[in-house]
Scaffold this active site. Sequence first.
Site, PDB file in Angstrom:
ATOM      1  N   HIS A  25      53.468  65.430 -23.551  1.00 57.55           N
ATOM      2  CA  HIS A  25      52.533  64.509 -23.680  1.00 57.55           C
ATOM      3  C   HIS A  25      52.052  63.659 -22.721  1.00 57.55           C
ATOM      4  CE1 HIS A  25      54.625  64.113 -27.928  1.00 57.55           C
ATOM      5  NE2 HIS A  25      54.046  65.158 -27.855  1.00 57.55           N
ATOM      6  N   PHE A  68      61.370  66.266 -27.349  1.00 54.99           N
ATOM      7  CA  PHE A  68      61.133  66.172 -25.689  1.00 54.99           C
ATOM      8  C   PHE A  68      59.949  65.608 -25.306  1.00 54.99           C
ATOM      9  CE2 PHE A  68      63.970  69.823 -26.927  1.00 54.99           C
ATOM     10  CZ  PHE A  68      65.082  69.216 -27.069  1.00 54.99           C
ATOM     11  N   CYS A  69      59.246  65.021 -26.081  1.00 55.54           N
ATOM     12  CA  CYS A  69      57.586  64.518 -25.754  1.00 55.54           C
ATOM     13  C   CYS A  69      56.834  65.674 -25.454  1.00 55.54           C
ATOM     14  CB  CYS A  69      57.724  63.695 -24.722  1.00 55.54           C
ATOM     15  SG  CYS A  69      58.644  61.972 -24.817  1.00 55.54           S
ATOM     16  N   ALA A  70      57.134  66.747 -26.261  1.00 54.00           N
ATOM     17  CA  ALA A  70      56.020  68.121 -26.167  1.00 54.00           C
ATOM     18  C   ALA A  70      56.186  68.356 -27.637  1.00 54.00           C
ATOM     19  CB  ALA A  70      56.850  68.885 -25.371  1.00 54.00           C
TER      20      ALA A  70
END
Length: 458
Positions: free
Chosen positions: A129, A375-377
């Site tokens: 992100h 995982f901020c993805a």
Amino acid sequence: MSVFTAAADQSICAPLPVLGKDVTVPLVTGGEVTYAALDYAASAPALQRVWDDVAAYAPYYGSVHRGAGYLSQLSTDLFESSRVTVAEFLGCREGDQVIFTRSTTDSLNLLAAALPADCQVFVFETEHHASLLPWRDARVTYLNAPRTPAQAVATLERALADRDPYGPALVCVTGASNVTGELWPVKELAAAAHAHGARIVLDAAQLAPHHPVDISELDVDWVAFSGHKLYAPFGSGVLAGRSDWLRDAEPYLAGGGASRKVARRTDGGVDVEWHTTAARHEAGSPNVIGVYSIAAACKALTEAGFDSLVAREQQLVSEVRAGLAEVPEVKVLSLFGDDAPRVGVISFVVEGWNSSHFAAALSAEYGIGVRDGLFCAHPLVRTLLGSDPQDVGECGAPEAEPGEKSLNAIRVSFGAGTPDEHIERFVRAVKELVSEGAQWKYRTEDGRCVPDRGTAQH
């Protein structure tokens, strides 16, 4: 393509000393164990060498650039020499700027604020992100996840060739995935970008701690990374690369340090002359200790020898993958396939397990720290899991009960400070949890899966 070929014949070094290597944690089943920190992709432990260097400097701490006293002058010299060290570590070209920021996220938001008018941005949906989201004021084209490095290059070439109008453009790409650890074909993507009149910024947050990053050799325009993933303490980052867009942009923050001259006008306003150097985007009192810690980490990794560090890490990657391959219930997530070169970052799911439940059991029953979630993805993990965008799940917040299938995955990550025993314990723990189940009952509390104290499973 493999960037690890050069390391194949190198001797394998011992783990580098890191802070916390002897910390013990309690087990829910009784007793204590040395903590196995296997969440390097989120934040790597600080190298002992970095901490010692910072501690030696701390008594001489002083405000930089504007102080006449000895400590201020010493701190200024240290701050600016750290800039030189980082530039050398990254192989910066003549005329490149090294700007100190708070993190990779901060660095990429700074670059986003410096884009020229009508700039188009091209970014794969596979990005973290931090590199997926900063481009809110630009026209953004999100590219679908490629399944091979060659497909990544071809996808980018088609998108750049089809852009209309043919104006300034920026490509943002990761060096190593924070989800799969797989290496991206950065040099080839840079060549494709430049062939179509675009520039490229490399998110090296997961690459720089594991492998040399050379701006000149990769031919990228900018590199961004964070100190806390490079074995330095929290709170500092770097944006390094071409100076023209940065020099022409409004200062990222308006304030002292960014301005060369401020004068009142007769109409009551002020005229400001801004710096054209890196100081233009470093307003305020900088994080001198954070900056010095990054430079200390750059020196420590260089002196340790990346070839031997890479060779040892690849041995650990092989051990983890071989161990997980022995468990049929485990599915390792990958974009480019099993043979793709990767750093020490591996994500997986376990059939029949909620990923947060599994991660909680690793911690509570084995003293192993991993990460679970998206995982901020989010787009990437959803793609890898074959889920619908509407499926339940958020980064780090499990919504399924223990034992239920969840959208989240588990990530194990390691690096220069990881002992062999941590890897061996992790592989053993995975096998035991899958074959024997957890020894304790777990519940969801405040969005986290935690042990139900006093309630053993068996």
